[in-house]
Every structure is written in C-alpha cells, then in structure tokens.
Design a protein around this motif. Structure first.
Motif, PDB file in Angstrom:
ATOM      1  N   ARG A   1     -17.175  60.900  98.468  1.00 61.22           N
ATOM      2  CA  ARG A   1     -18.457  60.783  97.785  1.00 61.22           C
ATOM      3  C   ARG A   1     -19.507  61.737  98.340  1.00 61.22           C
ATOM      4  O   ARG A   1     -20.658  61.654  97.977  1.00 61.22           O
ATOM      5  N   ASP A   2     -19.140  62.611  99.269  1.00 62.79           N
ATOM      6  CA  ASP A   2     -20.135  63.555  99.775  1.00 62.79           C
ATOM      7  C   ASP A   2     -19.779  64.950  99.287  1.00 62.79           C
ATOM      8  O   ASP A   2     -18.865  65.115  98.481  1.00 62.79           O
ATOM      9  N   ASP A   3     -20.537  65.951  99.725  1.00 64.13           N
ATOM     10  CA  ASP A   3     -20.308  67.294  99.195  1.00 64.13           C
ATOM     11  C   ASP A   3     -19.096  67.966  99.819  1.00 64.13           C
ATOM     12  O   ASP A   3     -18.532  68.893  99.243  1.00 64.13           O
ATOM     13  N   ALA A   4     -18.692  67.513 100.996  1.00 63.95           N
ATOM     14  CA  ALA A   4     -17.541  68.106 101.669  1.00 63.95           C
ATOM     15  C   ALA A   4     -16.917  67.054 102.569  1.00 63.95           C
ATOM     16  O   ALA A   4     -17.539  66.031 102.869  1.00 63.95           O
ATOM     17  N   ALA A   5     -15.690  67.281 102.966  1.00 70.32           N
ATOM     18  CA  ALA A   5     -15.072  66.430 103.988  1.00 70.32           C
ATOM     19  C   ALA A   5     -15.552  66.909 105.356  1.00 70.32           C
ATOM     20  O   ALA A   5     -15.903  68.071 105.530  1.00 70.32           O
ATOM     21  N   LEU A   6     -15.577  66.000 106.315  1.00 71.54           N
ATOM     22  CA  LEU A   6     -16.035  66.341 107.667  1.00 71.54           C
ATOM     23  C   LEU A   6     -14.950  65.964 108.651  1.00 71.54           C
ATOM     24  O   LEU A   6     -14.726  64.789 108.942  1.00 71.54           O
ATOM     25  N   LEU A   7     -14.291  66.964 109.177  1.00 71.57           N
ATOM     26  CA  LEU A   7     -13.143  66.747 110.038  1.00 71.57           C
ATOM     27  C   LEU A   7     -13.517  67.073 111.480  1.00 71.57           C
ATOM     28  O   LEU A   7     -14.025  68.160 111.760  1.00 71.57           O
ATOM     29  N   THR A   8     -13.286  66.119 112.363  1.00 76.22           N
ATOM     30  CA  THR A   8     -13.488  66.388 113.784  1.00 76.22           C
ATOM     31  C   THR A   8     -12.162  66.855 114.366  1.00 76.22           C
ATOM     32  O   THR A   8     -11.220  66.078 114.466  1.00 76.22           O
TER      33      THR A   8
ATOM     34  N   LEU B   1     -15.153  60.764 103.838  1.00 77.54           N
ATOM     35  CA  LEU B   1     -16.460  60.234 103.434  1.00 77.54           C
ATOM     36  C   LEU B   1     -16.381  59.550 102.069  1.00 77.54           C
ATOM     37  O   LEU B   1     -17.283  59.670 101.243  1.00 77.54           O
TER      38      LEU B   1
ATOM     39  N   LEU C   1      -6.373  68.393 101.254  1.00 81.02           N
ATOM     40  CA  LEU C   1      -7.297  68.422 100.132  1.00 81.02           C
ATOM     41  C   LEU C   1      -6.492  68.766  98.889  1.00 81.02           C
ATOM     42  O   LEU C   1      -5.458  69.439  98.978  1.00 81.02           O
ATOM     43  N   LEU C   2      -6.985  68.307  97.749  1.00 78.00           N
ATOM     44  CA  LEU C   2      -6.176  68.389  96.541  1.00 78.00           C
ATOM     45  C   LEU C   2      -7.036  68.787  95.355  1.00 78.00           C
ATOM     46  O   LEU C   2      -8.074  68.180  95.113  1.00 78.00           O
ATOM     47  N   SER C   3      -6.607  69.807  94.649  1.00 81.68           N
ATOM     48  CA  SER C   3      -7.241  70.143  93.382  1.00 81.68           C
ATOM     49  C   SER C   3      -6.250  69.877  92.261  1.00 81.68           C
ATOM     50  O   SER C   3      -5.156  70.436  92.236  1.00 81.68           O
TER      51      SER C   3
ATOM     52  N   GLY D   1     -10.257  65.334 100.612  1.00 79.38           N
ATOM     53  CA  GLY D   1     -11.218  65.742  99.597  1.00 79.38           C
ATOM     54  C   GLY D   1     -10.489  66.350  98.429  1.00 79.38           C
ATOM     55  O   GLY D   1      -9.274  66.549  98.490  1.00 79.38           O
ATOM     56  N   GLY D   2     -11.237  66.613  97.370  1.00 78.24           N
ATOM     57  CA  GLY D   2     -10.559  67.200  96.232  1.00 78.24           C
ATOM     58  C   GLY D   2     -11.449  67.438  95.048  1.00 78.24           C
ATOM     59  O   GLY D   2     -12.665  67.264  95.122  1.00 78.24           O
ATOM     60  N   ASP D   3     -10.815  67.850  93.997  1.00 78.15           N
ATOM     61  CA  ASP D   3     -11.498  68.202  92.767  1.00 78.15           C
ATOM     62  C   ASP D   3     -10.537  67.885  91.625  1.00 78.15           C
ATOM     63  O   ASP D   3      -9.339  68.171  91.722  1.00 78.15           O
TER      64      ASP D   3
END
Lengths: 325, 325
Positions: A26-33, A23, A85-87, A119-121
């Motif tokens: 830019r959204d609050d979480a990633a959305l994985l199908t 996304l 995902l990566l922090s 996603g990440g932080d």
C-alpha cells in the motif's frame, strides 16, 4: 473485465501479508532492510504467453516457473532468496479464476523457498500476458559465485539431468509419442524447474566452486558464457552429460538428437567449475543438498566449448545433430 | 527481425558500463552492495503500448517516462535513486532505430538522476510492447517517508501544478484546440514527468514531512490513499490546488473541468503532510529543491478526502464535474 485494485486486494495482498518490507503493498515502494555486510543479488525474467509458456499451461505452474527461473539465477550466484517483486500485465480475457490459480502457485513457492512478495504492479494487457518477476537474494559481501572465476585445470560439473525440458516442451505440445509416464515426467520438467538453490549456497559457503552459471539458454551456450567470462576454454565429454532415463528412451526412438538436448535450454540446472582437489567435497555438498551432479569436462587454456565423444574425437553442434570434424 | 543478444550488446550494455553492480550484464544477476545502515526502496512500474503511452510517442520520451514514474515513487519515500533493472518485451515490428532512441532516453536520464542500469531482460513480444522498470533507491534505516504518518492538524501540500498531464494526454492526441504553445507545454508534461526527487529527499532528511505520496492515480485518489493509510481525513481547498497558466487557459475555454484535472492522474507531483509549525522550513526546503509547493488543505479526524470551494462549501467529484452537496 476485472479491476486491478480488486485483483491486488484479493489475490496479491495476501501473499505480502507476512512481509514487513512490502508495507502491505500500500505504499509507493517496498522497503527492504538488507542483511548486515551483505550484497543483494537482483535478477529478473519476463515470460510472455505463447513464447515462454503455452497459453493453456496451468496458471499455477506458470507462476511457479516464473518464480523458479529467477531463483535459478540466484542459485547460480549462491544467493539466499529473500523475496520478489512481480509485474503482471494480464491479457484482458483472463478471468478471476485464472488469476486465483496463478496466485496459488506463487503462494506454494513462497512456502517452498521461504520468500515473500515485496511489491508489484498489475495492469490489463491488450495482447498476450506479459509477466515479469524480480527476485532479490542475499550473499555475504563480495562472496557471490560468478561466471568469471574458472581456472585452467578445474573440473566442470553439472547438476541434475540435461535436456529433459527441451523434450518436455515437445511432450507438453503432444509432439512426442512414447511411454505416457515418460512424457508426463518430461512435460513436468519443462513446466516446473527445480532451481538448485541449496546446491548453489553450499558451493558458495564452502568456497568450492570457482565459477557457476545456470543452464537456461542450453548447456553448450551457458558453458560458453562461463568460458568467455572466465577467459578459458572448456572441453566437455558428451557421454558424461547426465540424461534422465525418460530422455534416453526418447533418444532411442530417434525422435530427438543429443544435440537438441545439449542446446535446448530451460534446464535450470547449475553448471560450475571447481578444483579437482575439491572433488570429494563437491560431491558431498551435492549429496547434502539432495542433488545429483556429474563431472562433464575440464577447463583448458583454449577458448569456447569443445565437445568430445567417447573416443576423444571432437564433435560440433550444427543445430541439426552431431558432426565429426 | 532483431536479435536480443545484439540489442543488449549494442544498446543496453553501454548503459551498464559504469556500474560495478551490473557485472557488465553478463552474469546471472546484478550484485548491489547496499549503503551501510540503509534500507533499500524497491518499486516497479509496467507500461504497455496503447495503454500507458501512445504507439507513436517518441521512443526516448517513452524511456524517460518509464524511468521517471518509478523515480517519482522513490521521491515519495525520500529515497536516493541508485539504479534500475529493465525488462523490455519489445513488439516484434519495432526496429533497431526505435530501440536506439529508447536507449538514448535512458542514457539521458541516467545522467540527470545519477543512476545506472543494473540488469535486465530483452525479449520479442507477439503483441504490444510491454516495458517494466524496477527502480532501486536508498534511505537511512527506518527513515523513509511513508503514506501512514499524517497527524490531525497537519497541513497538506502538493508540489508543482496538478492536471497538466491529464490535459496533456488530450493535447498529444490532438483532442484539444487552443494556443499551440500551451498545448505543447501540456503534452510535454504528459510525456515527461518531473519526479520530485530532491524535494522528497529534503523533506525526509530534515524530518519535515509526516507522510507523503506521489500523485499518479489523480490528486483526489492519492490523497485518499494517504488518508486511509494514516487513518485520518483530509479537507482540501479546491481553489488552492496549483494550476499552470496553460491549464487555466484550457479551463477557460470550457474544454475541461477542474474535476478532470483533480482526478486525471499522471502528475507525478508529491503530495505530503507536515506540521504547521514547520511551514516555513517546508517552504525553504522546496525553494532549495527548485520546486514550487502549495498548501492545499489540512488533516482532520474524519475519513477520506473532502473538498471545499472558496466559500467553504463541500464539493464532490462525480466523475463528470463538480456537484454541490
């Protein structure tokens, strides 16, 4: 001092460009199908500067190692990597150029392994950098390779060569002398693991491996994990453990022991068990995956891992070298 | 000095006891079977000692905050929390008792939110603790709330009260004077967010919210993110932003400004948009979820967030206080 929003926009958002799931970060979480009728394999590893890598290691290599140690866990389950995902809690003193090279390494491995940033932080760390990567992989429902399936009589295999990374760490630190090309090869094996993703998938798809583990803590320790999880013992023939020619030359100088190689960790090879009747299929699968494998032992009705020398005599590792019982 | 395998066996393995997916934390990865026809929402947050929490904060509260800031991201998508992965790079000087209390906090929130530990990594950090949690949630396929769906004419709502955590941080630090009970309430609001999971799910299940975001960076900033993602503007009525009575009393003393509350962050409330025709259903959904909500503005065909005072005059935040245009 960098700004986290700038770093994300400049270096990380482009890595998520091709991902629907991210996304745009830019959204609050990633959305994985998830794939239909599949399980998701989720694994994470954290590396910190000065502990899991050297502060002056090349940033792109640090990124690639972080990706690859996680992909090695997926490989051990026979999973197909999907994304990560990566922090990144970056030490404050790192500059934009460092982060740019770090992101370059990520981009390179995204291509190599067909994965995407989900996603990440990003934060500033008042101390050494602390980097966490979560890899997400897919396997058909209830088909993942596990540590717990080894059966008495199975043969034990390992991919690649063992011990290069343990020597490589010392080579990177300048603690080994010897042939420059050998030291460079070993240092590279420490910095840039080769997760055996294709081999793991082939063993799972063809139903060949009864159990698998990735060799990260050290061959002896990880075989021990597999033995414990399976409720079996393993007898390992020390002389059959595959070593690189670079490692053999270092051993010949006396600067290292076989025990250090078998317990050193950071190999990121696959150790697995399979029925002897599948030996030729196992070897064909490895060849198709472009990976060498060696049969290093067998599964017994004992406990733990027992090592034997060429004469069949029992050996044990006491942390310093080999000792006969 | 603690040993990571001991910490995992003693404190973390029990948290994964009821989870099939975690494989007892003894395999290379967790194996999650996603709900049929669902998407998975994946989010992560990293907190570091001295930056995101105070070193002497109670360890169980630190753990719960880490869980909850992530569940707040899932709430903003209307996702049902399933579980979490955890990376704990603990400062070397922390002792077993600290980790035990940290794990207690995790256990408490596992019960509260019906989640389980799926996997993790524990290492010793040569610096401040660095803690990363990845939350995994489920939503029916293509039904997640997003930041990008707001439409011109929608009303803008926010849950709970805004600004308590910004004051609470100062209260925890002993930087505010006033009524002891007020200060304790505010400090608790900083330490222990209440992610609006039930509200987010209800808004998604009933198709009420057109867009949603969790308020973590500050109300003004997060409404800005929603406006940008949706390609709209938002007019916000400052006087309608809900404040707690504790915050109002601190404001009355002059120790804080409204601007500080609206930009402070760490609220972990939901801000969302909905069509005016659904106003009564929105209010009923909030009541059923046990959460207060307030209508604080409307979506316009402008850009960014514009604030208005009681007289309809435009206000702007300059970081220090309110300024009339």
């Amino acid at each position: 001092m960098w700004d986290e929003f700038d770093l994300i926009a400049t270096h990380f958002a482009p890595l998520a460009r091709d991902s629907d799931a991210a996304l745009g970060l830019r959204d609050d979480a990633a959305l994985l199908t998830p794939p239909t009728d599949g399980d998701l394999a989720l694994t994470l590893d954290t590396i910190t500067s000065g502990v899991h890598y050297l502060p002056d290691d090349p940033p792109d290599r640090i990124a690639q190692k972080l990706v690859r140690v996680n992909l090695s866990d997926l490989a051990a389950m026979g999973a197909r990597p999907l994304g990560y995902l990566l922090s990144t809690a970056f030490a404050r003193e790192l500059d934009g150029a460092w982060v740019a090279r770090f992101a370059e390494g990520l981009g390179r491995d995204q291509e190599t392994y067909g994965i995407e940033l989900l996603g990440g932080d990003t934060t500033a760390m008042p101390g050494p950098s602390c980097l966490t990567l979560i890899a997400v992989g897919a396997v058909p429902r209830a088909s993942a390779l596990r540590r717990s399936g080894a059966r008495v009589g199975d043969w034990v295999y390992v991919s690649g060569t063992i011990g290069d990374a343990a020597l490589g760490l010392r080579a990177c630190r300048g603690e080994l002398s010897g042939d420059g090309a050998d030291l460079a090869v070993l240092c590279d094996r420490y910095r840039l693991p080769q997760p055996r993703v294709a081999l793991g998938r082939a063993l799972r798809e063809q139903g060949l491996a009864t159990a698998a583990v990735d060799v990260s803590d050290g061959l002896v320790a990880d075989l021990g994990h597999l033995a414990t999880a399976s409720g079996v013992g393993i007898v390992m023939d020390a002389e059959h453990v595959p070593l690189s020619s670079a490692s053999r030359r270092v051993l010949d100088t006396g600067m290292a022991t076989l025990a250090a190689l078998f317990t050193g960790g950071d190999d990121y090879e696959l150790a697995f068990t399979a029925s002897p009747e599948h030996d030729s299929e196992v070897r064909a699968a490895a060849e198709a995956a472009g990976v060498t494998i060696a049969r290093i032992g067998a599964v017994t009705d004992g406990q733990d891992v027992e090592m034997r020398d060429r004469a069949g005599q029992r050996l044990s590792v006491d942390g310093m070298g080999w000792r006969h019982h």
